[in-house]
Design a protein around this motif. Structure first.
Motif, PDB file in Angstrom:
ATOM      1  N   THR A 136       0.842  -1.203   0.000  1.00 27.62           N
ATOM      2  CA  THR A 136       0.000   0.000   0.000  1.00 27.62           C
ATOM      3  C   THR A 136       0.875   1.250   0.000  1.00 27.62           C
ATOM      4  O   THR A 136       1.908   1.295   0.663  1.00 27.62           O
ATOM      5  CB  THR A 136      -0.925   0.051   1.232  1.00 27.62           C
ATOM      6  N   ILE A 137       0.437   2.239  -0.771  1.00 24.41           N
ATOM      7  CA  ILE A 137       1.136   3.514  -0.842  1.00 24.41           C
ATOM      8  C   ILE A 137       0.141   4.595  -0.441  1.00 24.41           C
ATOM      9  O   ILE A 137      -0.740   4.981  -1.217  1.00 24.41           O
ATOM     10  CB  ILE A 137       1.686   3.777  -2.257  1.00 24.41           C
ATOM     11  N   SER A 138       0.240   5.035   0.803  1.00 18.89           N
ATOM     12  CA  SER A 138      -0.695   6.021   1.347  1.00 18.89           C
ATOM     13  C   SER A 138      -0.575   7.330   0.563  1.00 18.89           C
ATOM     14  O   SER A 138       0.497   7.923   0.488  1.00 18.89           O
ATOM     15  CB  SER A 138      -0.393   6.252   2.822  1.00 18.89           C
ATOM     16  N   THR A 139      -1.701   7.773   0.000  1.00 22.02           N
ATOM     17  CA  THR A 139      -1.682   8.912  -0.915  1.00 22.02           C
ATOM     18  C   THR A 139      -2.782   9.916  -0.578  1.00 22.02           C
ATOM     19  O   THR A 139      -3.958   9.568  -0.517  1.00 22.02           O
ATOM     20  CB  THR A 139      -1.872   8.430  -2.375  1.00 22.02           C
ATOM     21  N   GLY A 140      -2.374  11.165  -0.365  1.00 14.99           N
ATOM     22  CA  GLY A 140      -3.338  12.236  -0.161  1.00 14.99           C
ATOM     23  C   GLY A 140      -3.803  12.759  -1.508  1.00 14.99           C
ATOM     24  O   GLY A 140      -3.000  13.268  -2.288  1.00 14.99           O
ATOM     25  N   TYR A 141      -5.096  12.620  -1.781  1.00 15.81           N
ATOM     26  CA  TYR A 141      -5.653  12.992  -3.085  1.00 15.81           C
ATOM     27  C   TYR A 141      -6.348  14.347  -2.994  1.00 15.81           C
ATOM     28  O   TYR A 141      -7.253  14.552  -2.170  1.00 15.81           O
ATOM     29  CB  TYR A 141      -6.636  11.920  -3.536  1.00 15.81           C
ATOM     30  N   LEU A 142      -5.912  15.281  -3.841  1.00 16.50           N
ATOM     31  CA  LEU A 142      -6.507  16.613  -3.893  1.00 16.50           C
ATOM     32  C   LEU A 142      -7.126  16.825  -5.262  1.00 16.50           C
ATOM     33  O   LEU A 142      -6.428  16.830  -6.278  1.00 16.50           O
ATOM     34  CB  LEU A 142      -5.441  17.702  -3.655  1.00 16.50           C
ATOM     35  N   LEU A 143      -8.435  16.984  -5.295  1.00 13.61           N
ATOM     36  CA  LEU A 143      -9.128  17.290  -6.542  1.00 13.61           C
ATOM     37  C   LEU A 143      -9.103  18.801  -6.747  1.00 13.61           C
ATOM     38  O   LEU A 143      -9.523  19.570  -5.881  1.00 13.61           O
ATOM     39  CB  LEU A 143     -10.567  16.789  -6.480  1.00 13.61           C
ATOM     40  N   ILE A 144      -8.582  19.208  -7.909  1.00  9.04           N
ATOM     41  CA  ILE A 144      -8.453  20.635  -8.236  1.00  9.04           C
ATOM     42  C   ILE A 144      -9.405  20.972  -9.376  1.00  9.04           C
ATOM     43  O   ILE A 144      -9.561  20.188 -10.319  1.00  9.04           O
ATOM     44  CB  ILE A 144      -7.001  20.969  -8.660  1.00  9.04           C
ATOM     45  N   ASP A 145     -10.035  22.124  -9.305  1.00 10.64           N
ATOM     46  CA  ASP A 145     -10.975  22.536 -10.352  1.00 10.64           C
ATOM     47  C   ASP A 145     -10.266  22.632 -11.698  1.00 10.64           C
ATOM     48  O   ASP A 145      -9.324  23.412 -11.873  1.00 10.64           O
ATOM     49  CB  ASP A 145     -11.576  23.892  -9.991  1.00 10.64           C
ATOM     50  N   GLY A 146     -10.728  21.823 -12.656  1.00 15.44           N
ATOM     51  CA  GLY A 146     -10.132  21.808 -13.989  1.00 15.44           C
ATOM     52  C   GLY A 146     -11.006  22.448 -15.049  1.00 15.44           C
ATOM     53  O   GLY A 146     -10.795  22.232 -16.245  1.00 15.44           O
ATOM     54  N   GLY A 147     -11.997  23.231 -14.623  1.00 17.22           N
ATOM     55  CA  GLY A 147     -12.821  23.966 -15.580  1.00 17.22           C
ATOM     56  C   GLY A 147     -14.079  23.262 -16.016  1.00 17.22           C
ATOM     57  O   GLY A 147     -14.829  23.781 -16.851  1.00 17.22           O
ATOM     58  N   CYS A 148     -14.353  22.065 -15.454  1.00 14.26           N
ATOM     59  CA  CYS A 148     -15.595  21.355 -15.776  1.00 14.26           C
ATOM     60  C   CYS A 148     -15.883  20.351 -14.664  1.00 14.26           C
ATOM     61  O   CYS A 148     -14.999  20.025 -13.863  1.00 14.26           O
ATOM     62  CB  CYS A 148     -15.496  20.639 -17.124  1.00 14.26           C
ATOM     63  N   THR A 149     -17.119  19.881 -14.602  1.00 16.55           N
ATOM     64  CA  THR A 149     -17.476  18.859 -13.621  1.00 16.55           C
ATOM     65  C   THR A 149     -16.905  17.521 -14.072  1.00 16.55           C
ATOM     66  O   THR A 149     -17.197  17.053 -15.164  1.00 16.55           O
ATOM     67  CB  THR A 149     -18.999  18.743 -13.472  1.00 16.55           C
ATOM     68  N   THR A 150     -16.079  16.919 -13.238  1.00 15.25           N
ATOM     69  CA  THR A 150     -15.431  15.658 -13.597  1.00 15.25           C
ATOM     70  C   THR A 150     -16.126  14.481 -12.929  1.00 15.25           C
ATOM     71  O   THR A 150     -16.947  14.648 -12.022  1.00 15.25           O
ATOM     72  CB  THR A 150     -13.962  15.670 -13.176  1.00 15.25           C
ATOM     73  N   SER A 151     -15.767  13.285 -13.364  1.00 12.94           N
ATOM     74  CA  SER A 151     -16.341  12.068 -12.781  1.00 12.94           C
ATOM     75  C   SER A 151     -16.042  11.979 -11.293  1.00 12.94           C
ATOM     76  O   SER A 151     -16.889  11.572 -10.501  1.00 12.94           O
ATOM     77  CB  SER A 151     -15.785  10.832 -13.500  1.00 12.94           C
TER      78      SER A 151
END
Length: 245
Positions: A121-136
């Motif tokens: 396992t590789i513990s990963t902090g995930y940050l979703l950044i606004d890319g100009g559209c609604t993503t999945s």
């Protein structure tokens, strides 16, 4: 161990390229084509997964491993995407959101399976950044992305992930993003954290990848562009090589 490879490259200040394969969009013929390309160029990481996957991940990996002899790292959108035949899993926690399902619940559900199969396992902090559209990712997780111009929020969130003991920070504009994570945000976060920084979403040209690398990205993740043209792997690899010479 796959994380040791990532860490060693990071310590040597080497840029890394990760290919992201979506099981719903990557069939046997594409596997064969990718296998031929990998005779000439080898990515640093091979990721498999997505926000919403209907294909059985275990079956997909079995087929993939018939054609491609590289370690496979799961990039799971939920605990249902875990597969015991993966070599490692990015244990992603969606730190930019406040939905407990993606902060801890899916992790609790998958942890006993990961333990039973001794999966790295590789513990990963995930940050979703606004890319100009609604993503999945945004739609499925019911979370808001960090605004593209809020570098201070991205820095604070990334630091929180590091202080929680996470091994990687992954800033992602999301699949099919109109705009990749800005160079300014990448640079701002890179200057403040001490762990590898992954960048993905909207990186569909060599120039965008070059910009992200110059800004401080340690690992570039690309997927959507390759679904349309697998040969771009060679072009993108050359960009990464140019930073490591």
């Amino acid at each position: 161990m796959i994380y040791k490879q990532i860490s060693d490259n990071f310590k040597q200040q080497k840029k890394q390229l990760a290919l992201l394969l979506d099981p719903d969009k990557f069939g046997t013929e594409q596997m064969k084509s990718l296998s031929a390309l990998l005779d000439r160029v080898t990515p640093d990481l091979l990721l498999v997964g997505g926000s919403l996957v209907s294909t059985d991940t275990y079956v997909f990996l079995n087929e993939l491993k018939k054609h491609i002899h590289l370690p496979v790292v799961l990039y799971p959108g939920s605990s249902t995407q875990y597969a015991s035949n993966a070599d490692a899993v990015l244990f992603l926690s969606l730190l930019s959101g406040r939905n407990p399902e993606y902060l801890i619940s899916h992790h609790v559900a998958s942890a006993p399976l990961i333990k039973a199969n001794n999966t790295e396992t590789i513990s990963t902090g995930y940050l979703l950044i606004d890319g100009g559209c609604t993503t999945s990712v945004q739609y499925i997780s019911h979370t808001l992305p960090i605004p593209a111009d809020k570098n201070d929020i991205a820095i604070a969130t990334a630091l929180a992930g590091q202080y929680l003991g996470m091994k990687l920070i992954y800033m992602d504009a999301g699949s099919g993003a109109k705009n990749p994570v800005s160079a300014e945000m990448i640079s701002s976060v890179k200057q403040q954290i001490d762990i590898p920084l992954m960048i993905g979403g909207g990186l569909n040209t060599s120039s965008k990848i070059e910009t992200a690398c110059k800004a401080g990205a340690d690992i570039i993740v690309t997927g959507n562009a390759l679904e349309k043209d697998l040969s771009l792997i060679e072009e993108f690899s050359e960009v990464i090589k140019s930073f490591n010479q």
